[in-house]
Design a protein around this motif. Structure first.
Motif, PDB file in Angstrom:
ATOM      1  N   ASP A 348       0.838  -1.199   0.000  1.00 59.66           N
ATOM      2  CA  ASP A 348       0.000   0.000   0.000  1.00 59.66           C
ATOM      3  C   ASP A 348       0.874   1.250   0.000  1.00 59.66           C
ATOM      4  O   ASP A 348       0.619   2.202  -0.748  1.00 59.66           O
ATOM      5  N   SER A 351       2.413   1.712  -3.367  1.00 58.06           N
ATOM      6  CA  SER A 351       1.393   2.166  -4.310  1.00 58.06           C
ATOM      7  C   SER A 351       1.149   3.661  -4.148  1.00 58.06           C
ATOM      8  O   SER A 351       1.031   4.391  -5.141  1.00 58.06           O
ATOM      9  N   ARG A 354       3.846   5.541  -5.928  1.00 53.81           N
ATOM     10  CA  ARG A 354       3.600   5.666  -7.379  1.00 53.81           C
ATOM     11  C   ARG A 354       2.546   6.731  -7.657  1.00 53.81           C
ATOM     12  O   ARG A 354       2.706   7.573  -8.553  1.00 53.81           O
ATOM     13  N   ASN A 355       1.461   6.714  -6.891  1.00 54.66           N
ATOM     14  CA  ASN A 355       0.380   7.659  -7.132  1.00 54.66           C
ATOM     15  C   ASN A 355       0.757   9.094  -6.792  1.00 54.66           C
ATOM     16  O   ASN A 355       0.090  10.037  -7.227  1.00 54.66           O
ATOM     17  N   ASP A 362       9.620   2.676  -9.116  1.00 59.76           N
ATOM     18  CA  ASP A 362       9.341   1.312  -9.535  1.00 59.76           C
ATOM     19  C   ASP A 362      10.579   0.450  -9.735  1.00 59.76           C
ATOM     20  O   ASP A 362      10.491  -0.648 -10.272  1.00 59.76           O
ATOM     21  N   TRP A 365       9.940  -2.897  -8.122  1.00 58.31           N
ATOM     22  CA  TRP A 365       8.769  -3.688  -8.525  1.00 58.31           C
ATOM     23  C   TRP A 365       9.020  -5.188  -8.394  1.00 58.31           C
ATOM     24  O   TRP A 365       8.128  -5.936  -7.965  1.00 58.31           O
ATOM     25  N   GLN A 368       8.394  -6.125  -4.950  1.00 62.94           N
ATOM     26  CA  GLN A 368       6.960  -6.112  -4.661  1.00 62.94           C
ATOM     27  C   GLN A 368       6.271  -7.365  -5.211  1.00 62.94           C
ATOM     28  O   GLN A 368       5.399  -7.942  -4.552  1.00 62.94           O
ATOM     29  N   ARG A 409      -3.534  -3.379  -4.762  1.00 62.12           N
ATOM     30  CA  ARG A 409      -2.506  -2.420  -5.170  1.00 62.12           C
ATOM     31  C   ARG A 409      -1.610  -2.994  -6.273  1.00 62.12           C
ATOM     32  O   ARG A 409      -1.151  -2.254  -7.156  1.00 62.12           O
ATOM     33  N   MET A 410      -1.382  -4.291  -6.230  1.00 62.73           N
ATOM     34  CA  MET A 410      -0.567  -4.893  -7.284  1.00 62.73           C
ATOM     35  C   MET A 410      -1.320  -4.914  -8.610  1.00 62.73           C
ATOM     36  O   MET A 410      -0.724  -4.683  -9.681  1.00 62.73           O
ATOM     37  N   LYS A 412      -3.473  -2.704  -9.553  1.00 66.71           N
ATOM     38  CA  LYS A 412      -3.430  -1.318 -10.034  1.00 66.71           C
ATOM     39  C   LYS A 412      -2.050  -0.973 -10.606  1.00 66.71           C
ATOM     40  O   LYS A 412      -1.941  -0.188 -11.558  1.00 66.71           O
ATOM     41  N   GLY A 413      -0.992  -1.556 -10.021  1.00 68.70           N
ATOM     42  CA  GLY A 413       0.338  -1.332 -10.575  1.00 68.70           C
ATOM     43  C   GLY A 413       0.446  -1.818 -12.006  1.00 68.70           C
ATOM     44  O   GLY A 413       1.097  -1.188 -12.851  1.00 68.70           O
ATOM     45  N   ASP A 591      -4.040   4.922  -0.460  1.00 68.93           N
ATOM     46  CA  ASP A 591      -3.109   4.974  -1.590  1.00 68.93           C
ATOM     47  C   ASP A 591      -3.295   6.235  -2.431  1.00 68.93           C
ATOM     48  O   ASP A 591      -2.794   6.315  -3.553  1.00 68.93           O
TER      49      ASP A 591
END
Length: 597
Positions: A348, A351, A354-355, A362, A365, A368, A409-410, A412-413, A591
């Motif tokens: 979270d 995420s 990133r947002n 990343d 990643w 993650q 969240r993954m 959405k990534g 997030d």
């Protein structure tokens, strides 16, 4: 003994000292937050080490405050013969640790008393002290300390005493410097020059705060406290500067909080970013990535300030404990617990990174993905839960919801940022977890989520359901859970984490109301459209801060006093986020960046 709320803090971004309203430094660990303390009166008696500097007549100060936008403490006493002020601060670290105390004659003349009792290794070791033309030199094993002052000093019964009179317009400085004992005597600082540079440092930092509106002053003070809890070399933020301040007076719920908890990750990042502190946010994110690197199966709930994993719990049998709250502990055995929610909290947090458009978001990643792949197998396991219960493992609803957060969240990534990963598989897992939580973690008859599968108890962690996006804040099931928490867990309107007597947490006794959970209720009420309730509760929580704005972990309703380790990062981050959402009159998912301006 002095109450927890009677302490103010000064620090140098490596460690911090607690100073009472009586002018006594009763807690200081050197050279780091997690080092053994050399002043231990907080958790024992003055004989375990302290540094008193106050009028000879003693007693609590008349008033005290921090200089605007700083961590420089000014404490004043009005006496029959005059008025005196003591200025306390720690300059930002430049190699060795200094604590500076300047006695200022404001009016008339005041007879002063100084009492320095250095007791290294948590009060266990009395140093060898020698006097020289500048003051004293104390040494014991790896530790050395130098006190420099023009005030008269004398030794008596293993203490260094100083009796002098300060007149109007006079300034009498004391500088205590710690260094490893094998090194040469460090440079001596000019107390007035470092006072000016320390004030500039903090004011420049405070002025970077982008928060505006009616809560700016409140938020800025909490952010200064949180900055002081930051270990500058690594970016880690300790949960508190103390160990073993009790959750129940006279009880055994006394823990060491001088470490970094992953549960704080998203709260930390969201608060710092909203206030414009992107550098600090990036440092915390980088600390997090270094700490969790390695086998995903070895992820811990907490780490040392450098990312250390081994935090063995030990009892210091020679210390009496705060108001007889024994044992005093160092280290924390909860570091070895299984708490499945931390996988969700880490993902979270990243995420949110990133947002929020932080740079270099990343490169981690692959890590993650590895964390998520482990959670795909582990999410069905029973665990110890968010509250580090030492009773039997079980299927905590909050833990399962945070596993849902991880999968969400993954997904959405992959979907929103084009990162590589099996989004379809993670979407299927996300749906499976939701279905199980709704079937086993929700009591339809009572219209509330429950603490764990098969339980009828509620838990304050359930207030986070809308914050993490599992359900909308105005969903009837969320409203029902808010009502259940208010009905079953509140005391004088403030929120307990859970009912210890009915939750089998493996420990005797109870605890106070939990301040961070009470701020969560503010947010939940705001999201449910109950704005008046939310604002009223928030104002009541602000009133629990001490005179210089500090909050500990908990509150004793009957006695009207703070409990638990202090100052508590979890409480202050929750305060900042509640203030920003009330100011914006809107709640945000965990997030999603908040607007601070």
């Amino acid at each position: 003994m002095v109450r927890i709320e009677d302490y103010a803090m000064v620090g140098d971004l490596h460690t911090a000292a607690l100073i009472s309203t009586e002018g006594s430094i009763d807690w200081l660990c050197l050279p780091r937050f997690d080092s053994p303390a050399c002043f231990n009166a907080l958790i024992d008696t003055p004989e375990a080490g302290r540094w008193l500097l106050a009028p000879e007549t003693g007693g609590e100060c008349t008033r005290r405050h921090y200089r605007k936008g700083t961590l420089i403490l000014e404490t004043e006493w009005e006496t029959p013969t005059g008025k005196v002020r003591v200025i306390d601060f720690m300059p930002p670290r430049d190699g060795v640790a200094d604590i500076v105390r300047i006695v200022v004659g404001v009016r008339g003349s005041v007879r002063m008393r100084g009492e320095l009792s250095l007791r290294f290794d948590y009060g266990h070791i009395i140093p060898w002290v020698r006097h020289d033309k500048q003051g004293i030199h104390a040494v014991a094993g790896p530790d050395a300390a130098y006190l420099v002052t023009d005030a008269p000093l004398r030794g008596e019964r293993m203490k260094t005493l100083s009796d002098f009179t300060v007149h109007e317009g006079e300034r009498v400085p004391f500088v205590l410097t710690w260094t490893p004992s094998h090194l040469k005597r460090p440079r001596t600082v000019d107390p007035e020059k470092v006072l000016a540079s320390t004030e500039s440092f903090w004011q420049e930092w405070a002025d970077r705060c982008t928060v505006t509106g009616p809560y700016r002053k409140v938020v800025q003070r909490s952010l200064i406290i949180l900055k002081a809890l930051t270990f500058a070399p690594t970016g880690g933020i300790v949960a508190a500067v103390t160990t073993s301040l009790p959750e129940e007076l006279g009880g055994i719920r006394n823990w060491d909080y001088r470490f970094c908890w992953l549960r704080d990750a998203t709260l930390t990042l969201q608060a710092l970013l909203a206030a414009g502190y992107t550098e600090e946010a990036a440092s915390w994110r980088d600390w997090l990535l270094r700490a969790v690197a390695g086998d995903p199966a070895d992820l811990q709930i907490m780490y040392g300030i450098h990312g250390e994993r081994r935090l063995p719990e030990t009892e210091l049998t020679w210390l009496r404990g705060y108001e007889g709250s024994y044992p005093v502990r160092t280290g924390n055995a909860a570091a070895g617990q299984l708490q499945l929610d931390v996988w969700g909290e880490v993902l979270d947090c990243l995420s949110l990174t990133r947002n929020s458009l932080l740079e270099h978001t990343d490169e981690s990643w692959d890590l993650q993905v590895a964390l998520m792949e482990h959670l795909e197998k582990a999410w069905t396991w029973p665990d110890n839960g968010l509250w580090e219960m030492r009773g039997p493992r079980r299927h905590f609803t909050h833990s399962k919801i945070m596993a849902w957060v991880a999968a969400d969240r993954m997904v959405k990534g992959v979907r929103d940022f084009g990162l590589p990963g099996p989004a379809d598989r993670w979407e299927e897992l996300r749906d499976t977890i939701r279905e199980e939580v709704m079937e086993k973690g929700f009591d339809a008859e009572r219209n509330t989520f429950v603490q764990s599968y098969g339980s009828s108890e509620v838990d304050a962690s359930l207030l986070l359901i809308p914050r993490v996006g599992f359900l909308p804040p105005d969903d009837p099931r969320v409203i029902g859970t808010i009502d259940a928490v208010q009905r079953e867990l509140t005391h004088d309107g403030f929120v307990r984490r859970y009912k210890p007597a009915k939750s089998d947490d493996g420990l005797p006794g109870g605890e106070g109301v939990f301040l961070a959970c009470s701020f969560w209720l503010v947010e939940a009420l705001l999201g449910a459209g109950r704005r008046h309730e939310a604002r009223e509760l928030f104002q009541r929580l602000l009133a629990l801060r001490n005179d210089v704005g500090l909050l500990s972990e908990e509150w004793h309703v009957e006695e009207g006093r703070q409990l638990g380790n202090t100052p508590q990062a979890f409480s202050h981050f929750a305060l900042v986020l509640s203030a920003l959402e009330l100011q914006e009159d809107a709640v945000h998912r965990s997030d999603t960046p908040l607007a601070g301006g």
